[in-house]
Design a protein around this motif. Structure first.
Motif, PDB file in Angstrom:
ATOM      1  N   ARG A   1       0.829  -1.207   0.000  1.00 36.51           N
ATOM      2  CA  ARG A   1       0.000   0.000   0.000  1.00 36.51           C
ATOM      3  C   ARG A   1       0.863   1.257   0.000  1.00 36.51           C
ATOM      4  O   ARG A   1       0.561   2.234  -0.708  1.00 36.51           O
ATOM      5  CB  ARG A   1      -0.927  -0.006   1.222  1.00 36.51           C
ATOM      6  N   ARG A   2       1.947   1.242   0.782  1.00 37.57           N
ATOM      7  CA  ARG A   2       2.807   2.421   0.853  1.00 37.57           C
ATOM      8  C   ARG A   2       3.458   2.730  -0.496  1.00 37.57           C
ATOM      9  O   ARG A   2       3.426   3.872  -0.971  1.00 37.57           O
ATOM     10  CB  ARG A   2       3.885   2.202   1.926  1.00 37.57           C
ATOM     11  N   LEU A   3       4.041   1.719  -1.118  1.00 39.05           N
ATOM     12  CA  LEU A   3       4.708   1.939  -2.397  1.00 39.05           C
ATOM     13  C   LEU A   3       3.711   2.237  -3.506  1.00 39.05           C
ATOM     14  O   LEU A   3       3.981   3.044  -4.407  1.00 39.05           O
ATOM     15  CB  LEU A   3       5.564   0.724  -2.754  1.00 39.05           C
ATOM     16  N   ASP A   4       2.555   1.583  -3.458  1.00 38.21           N
ATOM     17  CA  ASP A   4       1.518   1.833  -4.445  1.00 38.21           C
ATOM     18  C   ASP A   4       1.075   3.296  -4.389  1.00 38.21           C
ATOM     19  O   ASP A   4       0.902   3.960  -5.414  1.00 38.21           O
ATOM     20  CB  ASP A   4       0.333   0.901  -4.182  1.00 38.21           C
ATOM     21  N   ARG A   5       0.900   3.803  -3.178  1.00 42.04           N
ATOM     22  CA  ARG A   5       0.490   5.199  -2.997  1.00 42.04           C
ATOM     23  C   ARG A   5       1.589   6.145  -3.479  1.00 42.04           C
ATOM     24  O   ARG A   5       1.311   7.155  -4.153  1.00 42.04           O
ATOM     25  CB  ARG A   5       0.185   5.457  -1.528  1.00 42.04           C
ATOM     26  N   MET A   6       2.832   5.836  -3.176  1.00 40.84           N
ATOM     27  CA  MET A   6       3.940   6.686  -3.616  1.00 40.84           C
ATOM     28  C   MET A   6       4.011   6.745  -5.131  1.00 40.84           C
ATOM     29  O   MET A   6       4.246   7.821  -5.714  1.00 40.84           O
ATOM     30  CB  MET A   6       5.260   6.151  -3.043  1.00 40.84           C
ATOM     31  N   LEU A   7       3.808   5.619  -5.798  1.00 42.66           N
ATOM     32  CA  LEU A   7       3.849   5.591  -7.253  1.00 42.66           C
ATOM     33  C   LEU A   7       2.706   6.414  -7.845  1.00 42.66           C
ATOM     34  O   LEU A   7       2.900   7.172  -8.808  1.00 42.66           O
ATOM     35  CB  LEU A   7       3.795   4.143  -7.745  1.00 42.66           C
ATOM     36  N   ASP A   8       1.508   6.276  -7.273  1.00 41.00           N
ATOM     37  CA  ASP A   8       0.371   7.066  -7.753  1.00 41.00           C
ATOM     38  C   ASP A   8       0.605   8.558  -7.556  1.00 41.00           C
ATOM     39  O   ASP A   8       0.275   9.377  -8.427  1.00 41.00           O
ATOM     40  CB  ASP A   8      -0.907   6.647  -7.026  1.00 41.00           C
ATOM     41  N   GLU A   9       1.172   8.930  -6.416  1.00 39.53           N
ATOM     42  CA  GLU A   9       1.440  10.342  -6.153  1.00 39.53           C
ATOM     43  C   GLU A   9       2.492  10.882  -7.116  1.00 39.53           C
ATOM     44  O   GLU A   9       2.404  12.032  -7.571  1.00 39.53           O
ATOM     45  CB  GLU A   9       1.901  10.513  -4.706  1.00 39.53           C
ATOM     46  N   TRP A  10       3.479  10.073  -7.429  1.00 50.37           N
ATOM     47  CA  TRP A  10       4.492  10.496  -8.388  1.00 50.37           C
ATOM     48  C   TRP A  10       3.854  10.730  -9.757  1.00 50.37           C
ATOM     49  O   TRP A  10       4.106  11.767 -10.404  1.00 50.37           O
ATOM     50  CB  TRP A  10       5.592   9.436  -8.493  1.00 50.37           C
TER      51      TRP A  10
END
Length: 490
Positions: free
Chosen positions: A451-460
């Protein structure tokens, strides 16, 4: 300390781990790469933004990622909407020169912008008409008919020379490194321009097919394997992936040896290039960079070549920098990406280039830069290359497990974890500290990290406007043939 000149060298398809092993086993007295690593700065954790030539070079030139610059397998051209590093240096009064040994890196695909001179080594005489593969286009009378048809497009005499050179002479000794260095030596000897220069070189040698000189190959080949035996090992990446070509462990051991020999051969050529710069009195006033556009799978993860995945075998690249403030200090172990090189080289030379810097997604890692270190790196593979249609045309019916590669991929990697996300809904998660070879997918067991990395990728992705290139990109028939020779199916 700023430098006056820049020499930016890409070892096409060079894996970071293989180059590091080569340097570790050599000495600065015998290896120009080892000497460069001793005298300059080694970036140990450098990563490409894409796993193959065209989008990765576009990121290197523009300091942007494929989603922003728009050059990828779905649109095979770097359009003029993004400033290139060559244009930035040209605007600052630099003489800008490039020598390319890879067909993708040419004016046809948008990479010549900003260069005063752009040399394509697959042509003996530099012309706009491209006839390097003319003798390979057809068979028998069809070949003759096609050759005659193209021969008179432009200057027939020059076209004939390029046709003969491209088909029969160019690869007699190497994939262009020798001719590249000869051209550079002549350019330095005859140069009367007193402007600083930005010089880009793409050396092709580590790229498939691996055909190093015999004396280099014999140094690394396993056991009783002869050079002739090694040349008989299949190098058909697409046949291997599709299951029509069988490879065993020994075959891959041989291919890895040939690949290592290609690196050793380029090491020699790099030393030759340095000697030319020293003789011209330019070495001490030059920031000199050696990197790669991507790595290579040599049986890793069930792949050959550099497509269909985003593992570190393809993304982790070597990066050595000398001059312009980069000295023999401790290696850089913070995360760095190829898009970071543009802002870094501008800092190393004191060039402002505000338009270029405004578009840049990279951040400078120059020793005097105030930019904060990266928290993560990102990579994109926006369309399969070759497409399933092109692969099917080459190998016939595709097994069902190969058709799963018909997808786009994105990856995000911090200091500890890496997430790979596919457009087909697939996910992979690796604890790269404990599992650097990315063998154990932990996506099912660590939902918190997912979830953390998925969110970071979406924010990027949400942080910038996505490119929407339109229109088809045509290429000359001779260009298609040369790309097929490199393993790129169109």
């Amino acid at each position: 300390m700023t430098a006056r000149n820049v020499v930016l060298i890409v070892f096409d398809t060079a894996r970071a781990d293989v180059l590091a092993s080569h340097i570790a086993e050599e000495s600065p007295e015998t290896s120009p790469l080892a000497k460069l690593a001793t005298e300059g700065t080694t970036v140990e954790t450098a990563f490409a933004g894409s796993p193959w030539t065209l989008p990765s070079h576009a990121s290197l030139f523009t300091s942007t990622y494929p989603s922003k610059h728009g050059a990828h397998a779905g649109h095979k051209r770097l359009e003029s909407g993004r400033r290139t590093l060559a244009e930035a240096f040209a605007d600052a009064g630099y003489e800008t020169v490039a020598v390319s040994n890879n067909t993708w890196i040419s004016d046809e695909f948008g990479f010549a912008r900003g260069f005063d001179e752009f040399v394509k080594t697959w042509q003996y005489v530099q012309t706009e008409a491209d006839f390097g593969a003319i003798a390979r286009t057809q068979l028998g009378t069809d070949r003759l008919r096609a050759a005659l048809g193209r021969l008179f497009d432009g200057n027939p005499f020059l076209n004939a020379i390029n046709a003969i050179y491209g088909q029969y002479l160019r690869r007699r000794h190497d994939d262009g490194a020798r001719r590249t260095n000869e051209w550079v030596a002549d350019w330095l000897d005859n140069r009367i321009d007193d402007r600083p220069f930005f010089f880009f070189i793409n050396y092709l040698e580590p790229h498939l097919e691996y055909r190093p000189p015999k004396e280099h190959a014999e140094r690394y080949l396993p056991g009783e394997t002869t050079y002739e035996d090694a040349m008989d090992v299949p190098q058909d990446a697409w046949g291997y992936i599709a299951g029509t070509v069988d490879m065993d462990d020994h075959d891959f051991e041989v291919l890895r040896s040939l690949y290592r020999a290609e690196i050793a051969y380029l090491d020699e050529r790099l030393g030759e290039l340095r000697r030319y710069l020293e003789a011209a009195g330019e070495w001490t006033d030059t920031v000199f960079v050696v990197t790669a556009d991507h790595g290579e799978n040599i049986g890793d993860h069930g792949f050959m070549d550099h497509q269909y995945c985003l593992y570190d075998t393809l993304l982790h690249v070597p990066l050595l920098v000398h001059g312009g403030g980069f000295t023999d200090d401790e290696p850089v172990d913070e995360l760095v990406q190829l898009p970071d090189l543009g802002p870094t080289l501008l800092d190393a030379t004191g060039v402002d280039a505000p338009t270029y810097r405004a578009q840049a997604q990279g951040r400078s890692f120059h020793p005097e830069s105030a930019a904060s270190p990266r928290e993560y790196v990102v990579a994109e593979y926006l369309a399969p290359q070759p497409s399933m249609t092109a692969l099917r045309t080459r190998v016939g019916r595709l097994p069902s497990d190969v058709r799963r590669y018909d997808r786009s991929l994105r990856a995000i990697r911090d200091e500890e974890w890496k997430l790979i996300r596919g457009s087909d809904g697939s996910t992979e998660l690796y604890h790269i500290v404990a599992d650097p070879e990315e063998r154990n997918d932990l996506s099912a067991g660590r939902p918190d990290v997912m979830r953390r990395l998925d969110r970071m990728l979406d924010e990027w992705l949400a942080s910038f406007e996505q490119a929407e290139p339109s229109g088809s990109v045509d290429m000359a028939e001779g260009t298609k043939r040369r790309l097929e020779d490199l393993g790129y199916l169109q």
